[in-house]
Design a protein around this motif. Sequence first.
Motif, PDB file in Angstrom:
ATOM      1  N   SER A 641       0.856  -1.176   0.000  1.00  0.00           N
ATOM      2  CA  SER A 641       0.000   0.000   0.000  1.00  0.00           C
ATOM      3  C   SER A 641       0.894   1.227   0.000  1.00  0.00           C
ATOM      4  O   SER A 641       2.054   1.165   0.402  1.00  0.00           O
ATOM      5  CB  SER A 641      -0.942   0.021   1.204  1.00  0.00           C
ATOM      6  OG  SER A 641      -1.842   1.110   1.054  1.00  0.00           O
ATOM      7  N   HIS A 642       0.323   2.323  -0.468  1.00  0.00           N
ATOM      8  CA  HIS A 642       1.091   3.571  -0.496  1.00  0.00           C
ATOM      9  C   HIS A 642       0.261   4.691   0.113  1.00  0.00           C
ATOM     10  O   HIS A 642      -0.936   4.807  -0.147  1.00  0.00           O
ATOM     11  CB  HIS A 642       1.469   3.930  -1.935  1.00  0.00           C
ATOM     12  CG  HIS A 642       1.909   5.342  -2.076  1.00  0.00           C
ATOM     13  ND1 HIS A 642       3.106   5.793  -1.571  1.00  0.00           N
ATOM     14  CD2 HIS A 642       1.304   6.423  -2.608  1.00  0.00           C
ATOM     15  CE1 HIS A 642       3.203   7.090  -1.801  1.00  0.00           C
ATOM     16  NE2 HIS A 642       2.131   7.493  -2.437  1.00  0.00           N
ATOM     17  N   MET A 643       0.908   5.493   0.950  1.00  0.00           N
ATOM     18  CA  MET A 643       0.229   6.644   1.557  1.00  0.00           C
ATOM     19  C   MET A 643       1.129   7.852   1.432  1.00  0.00           C
ATOM     20  O   MET A 643       2.261   7.811   1.899  1.00  0.00           O
ATOM     21  CB  MET A 643      -0.069   6.352   3.016  1.00  0.00           C
ATOM     22  CG  MET A 643      -1.245   5.416   3.151  1.00  0.00           C
ATOM     23  SD  MET A 643      -1.252   4.554   4.711  1.00  0.00           S
ATOM     24  CE  MET A 643      -0.241   3.181   4.301  1.00  0.00           C
ATOM     25  N   PRO A 725      10.744   6.271  -4.205  1.00  0.00           N
ATOM     26  CA  PRO A 725      10.439   7.706  -4.072  1.00  0.00           C
ATOM     27  C   PRO A 725       9.264   7.931  -3.117  1.00  0.00           C
ATOM     28  O   PRO A 725       8.601   6.979  -2.700  1.00  0.00           O
ATOM     29  CB  PRO A 725      10.068   8.137  -5.488  1.00  0.00           C
ATOM     30  CG  PRO A 725      10.430   7.006  -6.389  1.00  0.00           C
ATOM     31  CD  PRO A 725      10.441   5.770  -5.556  1.00  0.00           C
ATOM     32  N   ASP A 726       8.989   9.209  -2.824  1.00  0.00           N
ATOM     33  CA  ASP A 726       7.891   9.602  -1.939  1.00  0.00           C
ATOM     34  C   ASP A 726       6.513   9.282  -2.501  1.00  0.00           C
ATOM     35  O   ASP A 726       5.566   9.046  -1.766  1.00  0.00           O
ATOM     36  CB  ASP A 726       7.924  11.132  -1.738  1.00  0.00           C
ATOM     37  CG  ASP A 726       8.748  11.516  -0.524  1.00  0.00           C
ATOM     38  OD1 ASP A 726       8.946  10.669   0.356  1.00  0.00           O
ATOM     39  OD2 ASP A 726       9.175  12.686  -0.457  1.00  0.00           O
ATOM     40  N   CYS A 727       6.374   9.400  -3.817  1.00  0.00           N
ATOM     41  CA  CYS A 727       5.044   9.259  -4.440  1.00  0.00           C
ATOM     42  C   CYS A 727       5.257   8.988  -5.926  1.00  0.00           C
ATOM     43  O   CYS A 727       6.387   8.774  -6.366  1.00  0.00           O
ATOM     44  CB  CYS A 727       4.235  10.550  -4.202  1.00  0.00           C
ATOM     45  SG  CYS A 727       2.476  10.384  -4.605  1.00  0.00           S
ATOM     46  N   GLY A 728       4.159   8.979  -6.673  1.00  0.00           N
ATOM     47  CA  GLY A 728       4.233   8.725  -8.116  1.00  0.00           C
ATOM     48  C   GLY A 728       4.975   9.845  -8.845  1.00  0.00           C
ATOM     49  O   GLY A 728       5.108  10.960  -8.350  1.00  0.00           O
TER      50      GLY A 728
HETATM   51 ZN    ZN Z   1       1.460   9.324  -2.990  1.00  0.00          ZN
END
Ligand code: ZN
Length: 755
Positions: A641-643, A725-728
């Motif tokens: 999961s990604h948050m 990385p932090d996000c997409g």
């Molecule tokens: Zn994100």
Amino acid sequence: MNAHVLGFPRIGLGRELKWTLESYWRGEASLEELLSTAERLKRRHWQVQMQAGLDLLPVGDFSLYDHVLDTVAMVGAVPERFCRNSAETGCAAYFAMARGEARSSIPAMEMTKWFDTNYHYIVPEFTNDLRFRKDASRLLQDVRTVKELGGTAKPVLVGPITFLLLGKSMDGSSPWIHLERLVDVYSDILKDISGECPWIQIDEPVLCSDLSPKAHQEFRYAYESFAGAKGHARILLTSYFGPLGDNLPLAASLPVDGLHLDLVRGAEQLPAALEAMPSEQVVSLGLVDGRNIWRADLDAAAECINAAKQRGSESKIMLGTSCSLLHCPVDVALETDMDPSIREWMAFAVQKCDEVAALAHFAETGERNSLFAKNRKALQARAANPCAVDKSVRARVDSLTPKHYERGSVFAERTKVQSVRRQLPLFPTTTIGSFPQTPEIRSIRLGHKKGEWTTEEYVAAMKNQIAEAVARQEELGLDVLVHGEPERNDMVEYFGQQLNGFCFTSQGWVQSYGSRCVKPPVIFGDVSRPQAMTVDWARYAQSLTPKPMKGMLTGPVTILCWSFVRNDIPRSEVCRQIALAIRDEVLDLESAGLSIIQIDEAALREGLPLRAADHEAYLRWAVDCFRLTAAGVRDETQIHSHMCYSEFNAIMEWIAQMDADVISIEASRSGMALLEAFRAVSYPADVGPGVYDIHSPRVPSEEEIHGLLKKALEVVAPERLWVNPDCGLKTRGWPETIASLKNLVAAAKRLRREY
Ligand code: ZN
Ligand code: GLN
């Protein structure tokens, strides 16, 4: 009878404010053009309200960027770094605070979410030596304009307690040290405008949150001071985004002339509030939902009005929206592409003005005008619509048992059988899902949408994009690959478009921050999945590489939080329906041979209720919905999961309960500080703290990434640490993406050599 809205959307029917702002920032439009667009919009919005028959017209609700930033400017609480260049005043300084000053690399002020909405405000900065200076010229100008138009202006101010509580201290000093001076400035402003306006609206939405005894005390101080400064004007203190709850005795005992109640989110508070309020105080009934798009149940609202009337004379009642209409799109009449029978169920800002006016008319005369009948009919049609209730969906939700929420084994057991683990080195590298959305990708999608590309052509072109992304990742040496999400315009809309129960507006834009707007999908019926949504793309991507490919999905809570949601059944139930649809997709991806499936829950934290007492109930069903989505797979399948946020401390236990095998989170900007929260609960599973801030084009060095990973290892066991990385990366360009990922892979390799 005073009928009013607490504020009107600013962005404009055709997003005029957005376009003019952006062309002003590019240097194409002049300041005069920008200001004249703003003037046109304000006048148009006041006219809409006057035509609807509203009596009090909000002034100061409009903003060129953000109303909290306007308050910073109005009270002169400008941070020191924006004062140095005295040549830059007015608009230049204002936008420098909002967006930073590139030439002299002065960073912008921070931005964060406005309570539990998707609107972002500029966070006021407080330092010990901050000085205040009144500048209410814009407000006064607008009051005059409303007068010219023949209306009655109602200035709207962000209240001083909310202002202080929403800001942050930059030097450890308490924001409360500023209250006295701040109250003086507000009092001055009140004196300036009180002669011109019968009512002044002061917004204190913090009244619907948990307040300290100190805050209570300061509320009293501030509003007692205002009572002396307001002259003949009357103060309407507004609360919204929930019931007043334990702050009701405070709110009802402040020396203000009126108190506004959010009777959409705090419907049950009316009797207690009426009981607590002094008889001479006016109650403003916030009966029309400012945060959703459905027609109001005017008959139910009429009951509230009748209850309020029993308290005494009708002049003690005002009628309004629950909160500002900032959170609604402008006009449903523009939705000509939508199924007209569904459009009939909706009311946007323009229509909500009519609803408020109809309620005011009822309060005055006891007469239910034609809008009552119209809304009644629409609501009945909505309830009877076959899409509203899909029996098979309801039956499926009803038949859920605890087993549906449990993986086959606990993490410690699953991890032993997850074959992908055997394939992966220590510190596996991966990305969050999306790769740069190049102009080429956008034009392919647009071409397909417009019918210029056949589906075959479109699929072939997208497959090319996927193949390219896979090749690039292999070249970079990443360990777990993604297909890059070229086919997705937006992580929620993409799924909504393929699910039953969703529909889409074409012009339903809502301001997110500054010139940025979002167009949330609408959930109007029971949600189900007619067919697989992502499987073909994922299977194709996996076929291109021997490396593990992640199947990529958006989680149910995020889909819920970023949509306009039906209000006839509980949100938790809608979420469970979405969870079942995504669960089916997870299982299909597993059958298609994907050994890793990532279910993003970018919005889980932002759905958190304002009151701590309500957190548990929300987190219970939100986490359950995630588990329901994921729990059907075999132990061998790895769930990620990604948050994308970093304030985990308060909800860490719940994050652990999501029971994902791997979670990736935003961490680079906080320098891994948040990982302490993971230590605190001795988090059992794998963690990928972001080591590359994707919000900026800056390329992090190998050294820097290595340093962050070393820090992470102080908290996370080496066999549990992922590198990502932090996000997409969809907002980035390829050159910086490749450079950054090269360094990321190199940093992971270096760390492996050290272990
Ligand atoms: Zn994100
Ligand atoms: N998978 C999504 C992406 O990479 C996640 C985006 C998000 O968390 N906001 O774009």
